[in-house]
Design an enzyme around this catalytic site. Structure first.
Site, mmCIF file in Angstrom:
data_model
loop_
_atom_site.group_PDB
_atom_site.id
_atom_site.type_symbol
_atom_site.label_atom_id
_atom_site.label_comp_id
_atom_site.label_asym_id
_atom_site.label_seq_id
_atom_site.Cartn_x
_atom_site.Cartn_y
_atom_site.Cartn_z
ATOM 1 N N GLU A 33 0.833 -1.214 0.000
ATOM 2 C CA GLU A 33 0.000 0.000 0.000
ATOM 3 C C GLU A 33 0.860 1.254 0.000
ATOM 4 O O GLU A 33 1.855 1.348 0.724
ATOM 5 C CB GLU A 33 -0.889 0.001 1.239
ATOM 6 N N HIS A 34 0.457 2.216 -0.826
ATOM 7 C CA HIS A 34 1.139 3.506 -0.931
ATOM 8 C C HIS A 34 2.597 3.337 -1.358
ATOM 9 O O HIS A 34 3.480 4.072 -0.888
ATOM 10 C CB HIS A 34 1.067 4.281 0.397
ATOM 11 N N ASP A 36 3.054 2.346 -4.930
ATOM 12 C CA ASP A 36 3.039 2.326 -6.396
ATOM 13 C C ASP A 36 3.658 3.595 -6.973
ATOM 14 O O ASP A 36 4.293 3.553 -8.035
ATOM 15 C CB ASP A 36 1.641 2.091 -6.950
ATOM 16 N N SER A 67 -24.988 8.269 -14.888
ATOM 17 C CA SER A 67 -24.651 7.233 -13.918
ATOM 18 C C SER A 67 -25.859 6.958 -13.035
ATOM 19 O O SER A 67 -26.592 7.887 -12.671
ATOM 20 C CB SER A 67 -23.472 7.678 -13.054
ATOM 21 N N ALA A 122 -14.923 3.441 -0.946
ATOM 22 C CA ALA A 122 -14.676 2.407 0.045
ATOM 23 C C ALA A 122 -13.242 1.895 0.019
ATOM 24 O O ALA A 122 -12.916 0.933 0.709
ATOM 25 C CB ALA A 122 -15.642 1.236 -0.171
ATOM 26 N N SER A 125 -11.256 0.999 -5.146
ATOM 27 C CA SER A 125 -10.882 1.486 -6.471
ATOM 28 C C SER A 125 -12.052 1.577 -7.448
ATOM 29 O O SER A 125 -11.968 1.154 -8.598
ATOM 30 C CB SER A 125 -9.770 0.611 -7.071
ATOM 31 N N SER A 126 -13.131 2.181 -6.980
ATOM 32 C CA SER A 126 -14.272 2.413 -7.873
ATOM 33 C C SER A 126 -13.891 3.340 -9.018
ATOM 34 O O SER A 126 -14.395 3.187 -10.145
ATOM 35 C CB SER A 126 -15.442 3.005 -7.088
ATOM 36 N N ASP A 171 -3.946 0.571 -9.171
ATOM 37 C CA ASP A 171 -5.371 0.285 -9.278
ATOM 38 C C ASP A 171 -5.768 -0.041 -10.712
ATOM 39 O O ASP A 171 -6.515 -0.992 -10.978
ATOM 40 C CB ASP A 171 -6.190 1.483 -8.790
ATOM 41 N N TYR A 223 -3.776 12.609 0.312
ATOM 42 C CA TYR A 223 -3.071 11.594 -0.466
ATOM 43 C C TYR A 223 -1.893 12.234 -1.200
ATOM 44 O O TYR A 223 -0.774 11.716 -1.180
ATOM 45 C CB TYR A 223 -4.048 10.946 -1.463
#
Length: 377
Positions: A33-34, A36, A67, A122, A125-126, A171, A223
């Site tokens: 995580e974190h 990439d 949407s 959430a 990675s939507s 992602d 981020y």
């Protein structure tokens, strides 16, 4: 990161502009995580939950998108798409078309309708699922013939430059490249990818995804601040990235940079350890490395939150072999590696703990390593 096209895909545009559907999955990052954006190693796998786009070519050069999660439609000339435009969710979709055009590919207007089962915000990675579904749709509709590497690059550029979220490429690579029954070992330095067998149920285990329902927004600056700190630490060490650093190299950094850099360096090492264990068929031994990852993310990187910490702590106490937050953090989801015989106990314990704390009931579901983006019909 190059990937052959999946069997059954054809490159022909939909006949007569008839809408066709494509879909791409969300992802869970097992570990890594974190890192990439520090040219590190990641180990994601694709979820069964997918974002579906129904798309057709528009001859008028406009981008029109709707949407099921939003009211109204976005409608603008494709020539008006660029950094900051359109705002909101549509920027992720339109940005992919912009990035493909910027790369010299012949992309025109598109009519797009989006439906999704990947929970928004959430940590699953939507946004990348939306980008990747649009990318494979555009590739088919306009007969581009691009490989998954090119499509992933366009998706990353859309998120970085049009939306303004300083994410790395993990992602998008996961959503495009993952295969069922595997995790994807992704080297973000050179794009190399390897499918690592990963079928928890075969070992009597499940990966539970615990959605805390605390929503985050990666373009809010926090981020980006973490990414900037990682880049600053590498520069202070005279290195192209922290991928090249060893723990002893970090001693000269000031306290804030030291903590951020220490997470990155130790997390990359943890990915290597997890992959070695999976290659040896020792999935049950991965748990302590998940615990160590969460401690690093919560302490050194400070991207956890009270709800994520609670989910992790309670899951472990109820029988999980290991647990950690997943995704960008500041909310979102945690994962727990759980014996199948303990799934109900862990689920009930987490929901009870959240209720006692006066928090919204978390969504808890088992994650099945699934296939990447493809054309549906």
């Amino acid at each position: 990161m190059a990937q052959r096209r999946l069997a059954g895909e054809d490159r022909r545009p939909a006949a007569g502009g008839r809408p066709v559907t494509w879909s791409a999955p969300g992802r869970v990052n097992l570990i890594g995580e974190h890192v990439d954006y520090a040219q590190g190693l990641c180990l994601p796998f694709a979820l069964a939950e997918r974002t579906v786009v129904e798309a057709s070519v528009r001859p008028d050069g406009r981008f029109v998108a709707r949407s099921d999660a939003e009211r109204g439609a976005t409608d603008l000339p494709l020539d008006d798409v660029g950094p900051g435009s359109p705002a909101g969710w549509a920027g992720y979709a339109a940005g992919v078309l912009w990035a493909l055009r910027e790369a010299g590919h012949g992309v025109g207007g598109m009519d797009l309708t989006v439906t999704a089962t990947v929970p928004l915000g959430a940590g699953l990675s939507s946004s990348a699922a939306l980008e990747c579904a649009v990318a494979v749709a555009a590739d088919d509709l306009f007969g581009l013939g691009l490989d998954r590497t090119d499509l992933a690059r366009a998706c990353v550029r859309a998120e970085n430059e049009v939306v303004g979220a300083a994410t790395g490429g993990m992602d998008q690579a996961a959503s495009l490249l993952c295969t069922a029954g595997h995790a994807l070992l992704l080297d973000t330095r050179d794009g190399a990818a390897r499918q690592v067998p990963f079928a928890p149920a075969d070992d009597g285990l499940a990966v539970l995804v615990i959605d805390t329902r605390v929503r985050h927004h990666l373009a809010d600056g926090r981020y980006g601040a973490r990414r900037s700190a990682v880049e600053e630490a590498a520069a202070a060490l005279g290195l192209p990235s922290l991928r090249d650093a060893a723990p002893d190299d970090l001693r000269g950094l000031d306290a804030d940079l030291l903590a951020r850099a220490r997470h990155v360096v130790t997390e990359i090492a943890r990915v290597r350890e997890v992959v070695d264990l999976l290659d040896d068929g020792r999935l049950r031994d991965v748990g302590p490395l998940l615990d160590a990852s969460h401690a690093s993310l919560a302490g050194d990187y400070e991207v956890s939150c009270a709800e994520l910490d609670l989910a992790v702590e309670v899951a472990r106490a109820a029988g999980a072999l290991g647990a950690r937050m997943t995704g960008g953090g500041f909310g979102g989801s945690a994962i727990a590696l759980v014996p199948l015989t303990s799934v109900d106990a862990v689920t009930d314990a987490v929901r009870t703990a959240f209720a006692r704390a006066g928090l919204a009931t978390p969504d808890v579901r088992a994650a099945e390593p699934s296939a990447g983006a493809h054309r549906d019909a």
